[in-house]
Motif scaffolding. Structure first.
Motif, PDB file in Angstrom:
ATOM      1  N   THR A 354       0.819  -1.226   0.000  1.00 50.41           N
ATOM      2  CA  THR A 354       0.000   0.000   0.000  1.00 50.41           C
ATOM      3  C   THR A 354       0.846   1.268   0.000  1.00 50.41           C
ATOM      4  O   THR A 354       0.359   2.339  -0.372  1.00 50.41           O
ATOM      5  N   THR A 355       2.103   1.150   0.414  1.00 53.48           N
ATOM      6  CA  THR A 355       2.982   2.326   0.472  1.00 53.48           C
ATOM      7  C   THR A 355       4.328   2.105  -0.214  1.00 53.48           C
ATOM      8  O   THR A 355       5.024   3.069  -0.527  1.00 53.48           O
ATOM      9  N   LEU A 356       4.713   0.844  -0.401  1.00 50.21           N
ATOM     10  CA  LEU A 356       6.027   0.439  -0.904  1.00 50.21           C
ATOM     11  C   LEU A 356       7.151   0.836   0.051  1.00 50.21           C
ATOM     12  O   LEU A 356       8.302   1.007  -0.352  1.00 50.21           O
ATOM     13  N   GLN A 357       6.819   0.967   1.328  1.00 51.79           N
ATOM     14  CA  GLN A 357       7.837   1.169   2.356  1.00 51.79           C
ATOM     15  C   GLN A 357       8.286  -0.190   2.872  1.00 51.79           C
ATOM     16  O   GLN A 357       7.490  -1.126   3.002  1.00 51.79           O
ATOM     17  N   ALA A 358       9.583  -0.304   3.158  1.00 54.94           N
ATOM     18  CA  ALA A 358      10.110  -1.550   3.717  1.00 54.94           C
ATOM     19  C   ALA A 358       9.513  -1.802   5.086  1.00 54.94           C
ATOM     20  O   ALA A 358       9.441  -0.893   5.911  1.00 54.94           O
ATOM     21  N   HIS A 359       9.090  -3.036   5.325  1.00 51.59           N
ATOM     22  CA  HIS A 359       8.479  -3.380   6.610  1.00 51.59           C
ATOM     23  C   HIS A 359       9.435  -3.098   7.770  1.00 51.59           C
ATOM     24  O   HIS A 359       9.021  -2.607   8.815  1.00 51.59           O
ATOM     25  N   ALA A 360      10.710  -3.428   7.566  1.00 51.82           N
ATOM     26  CA  ALA A 360      11.662  -3.397   8.674  1.00 51.82           C
ATOM     27  C   ALA A 360      12.456  -2.097   8.757  1.00 51.82           C
ATOM     28  O   ALA A 360      13.233  -1.917   9.700  1.00 51.82           O
ATOM     29  N   ILE A 361      12.296  -1.199   7.755  1.00 49.54           N
ATOM     30  CA  ILE A 361      13.123   0.021   7.742  1.00 49.54           C
ATOM     31  C   ILE A 361      12.222   1.216   7.486  1.00 49.54           C
ATOM     32  O   ILE A 361      11.857   1.518   6.348  1.00 49.54           O
ATOM     33  N   ASP A 362      11.867   1.899   8.523  1.00 51.79           N
ATOM     34  CA  ASP A 362      10.997   3.062   8.408  1.00 51.79           C
ATOM     35  C   ASP A 362      11.672   4.142   7.559  1.00 51.79           C
ATOM     36  O   ASP A 362      12.830   4.493   7.790  1.00 51.79           O
ATOM     37  N   GLY A 363      10.949   4.639   6.569  1.00 52.34           N
ATOM     38  CA  GLY A 363      11.477   5.698   5.720  1.00 52.34           C
ATOM     39  C   GLY A 363      12.173   5.228   4.463  1.00 52.34           C
ATOM     40  O   GLY A 363      12.606   6.056   3.658  1.00 52.34           O
ATOM     41  N   LEU A 364      12.301   3.917   4.256  1.00 52.19           N
ATOM     42  CA  LEU A 364      12.936   3.392   3.046  1.00 52.19           C
ATOM     43  C   LEU A 364      11.867   2.808   2.133  1.00 52.19           C
ATOM     44  O   LEU A 364      11.090   1.938   2.539  1.00 52.19           O
ATOM     45  N   PHE A 365      11.841   3.285   0.894  1.00 48.92           N
ATOM     46  CA  PHE A 365      10.838   2.878  -0.094  1.00 48.92           C
ATOM     47  C   PHE A 365      11.540   2.338  -1.331  1.00 48.92           C
ATOM     48  O   PHE A 365      12.723   2.598  -1.562  1.00 48.92           O
ATOM     49  N   ALA A 366      10.811   1.610  -2.166  1.00 46.44           N
ATOM     50  CA  ALA A 366      11.358   1.121  -3.429  1.00 46.44           C
ATOM     51  C   ALA A 366      10.251   1.077  -4.475  1.00 46.44           C
ATOM     52  O   ALA A 366       9.076   0.864  -4.148  1.00 46.44           O
ATOM     53  N   CYS A 367      10.631   1.280  -5.741  1.00 44.35           N
ATOM     54  CA  CYS A 367       9.638   1.268  -6.819  1.00 44.35           C
ATOM     55  C   CYS A 367      10.284   0.858  -8.130  1.00 44.35           C
ATOM     56  O   CYS A 367      11.504   0.788  -8.253  1.00 44.35           O
ATOM     57  N   GLY A 368       9.432   0.596  -9.111  1.00 47.84           N
ATOM     58  CA  GLY A 368       9.897   0.268 -10.448  1.00 47.84           C
ATOM     59  C   GLY A 368      10.645  -1.042 -10.509  1.00 47.84           C
ATOM     60  O   GLY A 368      10.376  -2.000  -9.772  1.00 47.84           O
ATOM     61  N   GLU A 369      11.649  -1.081 -11.382  1.00 50.03           N
ATOM     62  CA  GLU A 369      12.389  -2.306 -11.633  1.00 50.03           C
ATOM     63  C   GLU A 369      13.344  -2.660 -10.503  1.00 50.03           C
ATOM     64  O   GLU A 369      13.942  -3.737 -10.509  1.00 50.03           O
ATOM     65  N   ALA A 370      13.504  -1.757  -9.518  1.00 51.70           N
ATOM     66  CA  ALA A 370      14.313  -2.107  -8.350  1.00 51.70           C
ATOM     67  C   ALA A 370      13.671  -3.244  -7.566  1.00 51.70           C
ATOM     68  O   ALA A 370      14.356  -3.995  -6.872  1.00 51.70           O
ATOM     69  N   LEU A 371      12.353  -3.380  -7.684  1.00 54.77           N
ATOM     70  CA  LEU A 371      11.629  -4.489  -7.074  1.00 54.77           C
ATOM     71  C   LEU A 371      11.574  -5.667  -8.042  1.00 54.77           C
ATOM     72  O   LEU A 371      11.665  -5.493  -9.259  1.00 54.77           O
ATOM     73  N   ASP A 372      11.386  -6.848  -7.500  1.00 53.29           N
ATOM     74  CA  ASP A 372      11.364  -8.059  -8.325  1.00 53.29           C
ATOM     75  C   ASP A 372       9.986  -8.208  -8.988  1.00 53.29           C
ATOM     76  O   ASP A 372       9.190  -9.086  -8.643  1.00 53.29           O
ATOM     77  N   VAL A 373       9.727  -7.325  -9.950  1.00 52.59           N
ATOM     78  CA  VAL A 373       8.470  -7.315 -10.699  1.00 52.59           C
ATOM     79  C   VAL A 373       8.807  -7.122 -12.176  1.00 52.59           C
ATOM     80  O   VAL A 373       9.602  -6.247 -12.527  1.00 52.59           O
ATOM     81  N   ASP A 374       8.222  -7.935 -13.043  1.00 59.33           N
ATOM     82  CA  ASP A 374       8.394  -7.737 -14.483  1.00 59.33           C
ATOM     83  C   ASP A 374       7.145  -8.175 -15.221  1.00 59.33           C
ATOM     84  O   ASP A 374       6.405  -9.042 -14.753  1.00 59.33           O
ATOM     85  N   GLY A 375       6.918  -7.554 -16.381  1.00 57.61           N
ATOM     86  CA  GLY A 375       5.771  -7.870 -17.216  1.00 57.61           C
ATOM     87  C   GLY A 375       6.187  -8.048 -18.658  1.00 57.61           C
ATOM     88  O   GLY A 375       7.360  -7.907 -19.010  1.00 57.61           O
ATOM     89  N   PRO A 376       5.246  -8.348 -19.545  1.00 49.52           N
ATOM     90  CA  PRO A 376       5.551  -8.568 -20.962  1.00 49.52           C
ATOM     91  C   PRO A 376       5.772  -7.259 -21.708  1.00 49.52           C
ATOM     92  O   PRO A 376       5.648  -6.161 -21.146  1.00 49.52           O
ATOM     93  N   CYS A 377       6.110  -7.376 -22.986  1.00 50.04           N
ATOM     94  CA  CYS A 377       6.183  -6.214 -23.863  1.00 50.04           C
ATOM     95  C   CYS A 377       4.790  -5.583 -23.994  1.00 50.04           C
ATOM     96  O   CYS A 377       3.783  -6.231 -23.741  1.00 50.04           O
ATOM     97  N   GLY A 378       4.769  -4.330 -24.397  1.00 57.43           N
ATOM     98  CA  GLY A 378       3.483  -3.701 -24.673  1.00 57.43           C
ATOM     99  C   GLY A 378       3.148  -2.549 -23.747  1.00 57.43           C
ATOM    100  O   GLY A 378       1.989  -2.148 -23.663  1.00 57.43           O
ATOM    101  N   GLY A 379       4.137  -2.011 -23.031  1.00 56.08           N
ATOM    102  CA  GLY A 379       3.896  -0.896 -22.133  1.00 56.08           C
ATOM    103  C   GLY A 379       3.665  -1.291 -20.694  1.00 56.08           C
ATOM    104  O   GLY A 379       3.477  -0.427 -19.834  1.00 56.08           O
ATOM    105  N   TYR A 380       3.713  -2.583 -20.396  1.00 56.45           N
ATOM    106  CA  TYR A 380       3.399  -3.054 -19.048  1.00 56.45           C
ATOM    107  C   TYR A 380       4.482  -2.691 -18.036  1.00 56.45           C
ATOM    108  O   TYR A 380       4.180  -2.357 -16.881  1.00 56.45           O
ATOM    109  N   ASN A 381       5.735  -2.770 -18.434  1.00 57.80           N
ATOM    110  CA  ASN A 381       6.802  -2.482 -17.478  1.00 57.80           C
ATOM    111  C   ASN A 381       6.886  -0.992 -17.160  1.00 57.80           C
ATOM    112  O   ASN A 381       7.116  -0.613 -16.009  1.00 57.80           O
ATOM    113  N   LEU A 382       6.681  -0.133 -18.146  1.00 58.62           N
ATOM    114  CA  LEU A 382       6.649   1.292 -17.852  1.00 58.62           C
ATOM    115  C   LEU A 382       5.412   1.648 -17.028  1.00 58.62           C
ATOM    116  O   LEU A 382       5.479   2.496 -16.124  1.00 58.62           O
TER     117      LEU A 382
END
Length: 401
Positions: A354-382
């Motif tokens: 809901t926030t993309l904040q690390a559970h164990a580290i208050d104030g640390l967030f992550a987004c985009g390809e830094a996270l282990d998330v990927d999709g197919p071609c066609g605009g999904y990754n952007l």
């Protein structure tokens, strides 16, 4: 008088970008430090700054947003009208981050940036200019209006926790590695396809990065002879005698294997030892093809491909059978340096969707390809980059008084 029309060399362009980077004066502290100035990082920075935060973006490349320029073959397929979480490798997490109005949120963000877009086949959304620079430029302009400090050629070396938040140590790549430090109350990791060692120093766990959405190295018939030829085909991915996935689209033959969008998408699932089964005549059955090809098969295939198939067999019937089931063995990925995305990165289980904040580290967030998330071609990754950046920027600003 200087010569008119004289072209600026690449070395001169790099030198100019280094001078610009050196001209950026960084504060000693900020509310938010964004590590990475790509699609997700710029979005998070803009949102946080517009909500009143002081924001600094540290980017190791020569310019912020540079990776955007290479997307969609330079045209920037920035989203898809048919966004759905189930096409991603971590569908449950993506669905919780994206929410019910994912596409509306992304398009409203770009509408506010001043971007106009158009829809093409399969729901692909492009800027009306069909130029990726349009997307990057509206983002950079909005970041400037919001007061974001964009600091290229700064490579983050270490992030340490402090009583007030974080100390972010970085190297200035334009100044023989001179170092600096930025104190930040919150940090957003938006480093794209490579987890900074600084993150691992905080105790976060990451899956290794694997290049995806790229060609596949294959062994099989006539790759050298077919080099450069394209075919619209049905392509099945076979594993242990069972077709586990099938897609239809353009295939490009290369000496090392197979390329093309359909192969890029299959690269997300293929393993060494799998087989790719190509039906080069997907609109006709074998019986229909044999009835049509009474004298030549050139009317069913690219004549250059037809010639190669005929040369490999002893009859027209055999050439048609080969064309309906041309088989290649997958050895691995190829041309990894040009992969459009990577699988791997910070494990999503460590972050609140809901926030993309690390559970164990208050104030640390992550987004985009830094996270282990990927999709197919066609605009999904952007689309994932924009939405996760929106969530990060909003949540980061929301936690700061």
């Amino acid at each position: 008088m200087a010569a008119r029309g004289k072209r600026v060399s690449r070395a001169q362009q790099r030198a100019a970008r280094a001078r610009h980077a050196a001209s950026v004066t960084l504060p000693t502290s900020a509310d938010v430090c964004v590590v990475g100035g790509g699609a997700a990082g710029l979005t998070a920075a803009i949102v946080a700054a517009e909500k009143g935060c002081s924001v600094v973006v540290l980017e190791r490349d020569e310019e912020c947003g540079r990776t955007i320029l290479a997307t969609g073959n330079g045209r920037c397929n920035f989203a898809n009208a048919q966004l759905a979480a189930d096409v991603y490798n971590d569908a449950t997490f993506v669905a919780r981050v994206a929410g019910a109005h994912w596409l509306d949120d992304v398009l409203e963000f770009f509408r506010t940036c001043g971007l106009a877009w158009a829809e093409e086949a399969e729901g692909r959304l492009y800027p009306v200019s069909r130029q990726a620079a349009s997307v990057r430029n509206v983002l950079l302009a909005r970041a400037a209006r919001a007061g974001v400090t964009l600091a290229p050629l700064r490579e983050v070396a270490v992030i340490t926790r402090t009583r007030a938040g974080f100390a972010v140590g970085y190297r200035e790549l334009f100044a023989q590695g001179r170092t600096g430090c930025l104190d930040a109350r919150a940090v957003v990791i938006a480093s794209g396809g490579g987890t900074p060692a600084a993150c691992l120093g905080l105790g976060l766990r990451a899956a290794p990065f694997v290049p995806l959405l790229c060609p596949l190295a294959c062994t099989g018939p006539a790759l050298d002879a077919l080099d450069g030829r394209r075919a619209h085909a049905n392509v099945g991915l076979e594993r242990d005698g069972t077709v586990v996935m099938a897609q239809r689209g353009e295939v490009l033959f290369r000496p090392y294997g197979l390329s093309g969008i359909v192969v890029f998408d299959l690269s997300r699932h293929a393993r060494p030892g799998d087989r790719l089964l190509l039906d080069l005549m997907p609109d006709v059955t074998l019986d229909e093809a044999q009835a049509l090809a009474t004298h030549t098969i050139d009317g069913l295939l690219d004549p250059a491909i037809a010639h190669v198939l005929v040369s490999m067999t002893s009859s027209t019937a055999q050439a048609l059978e080969l064309g309906k089931r041309l088989t290649y063995r997958v050895e691995g990925t190829a041309d990894d340096a040009r992969a459009q995305v990577s699988r791997g990165g910070l494990l999503t289980s460590q972050f609140d969707p809901t926030t993309l904040q690390a559970h164990a580290i208050d104030g640390l967030f992550a987004c985009g390809e830094a996270l282990d998330v990927d999709g197919p071609c066609g605009g999904y990754n952007l689309a994932w980059a924009w939405k996760s950046g929106l969530v990060c920027g909003t949540a980061t600003a929301g936690r700061l008084p």
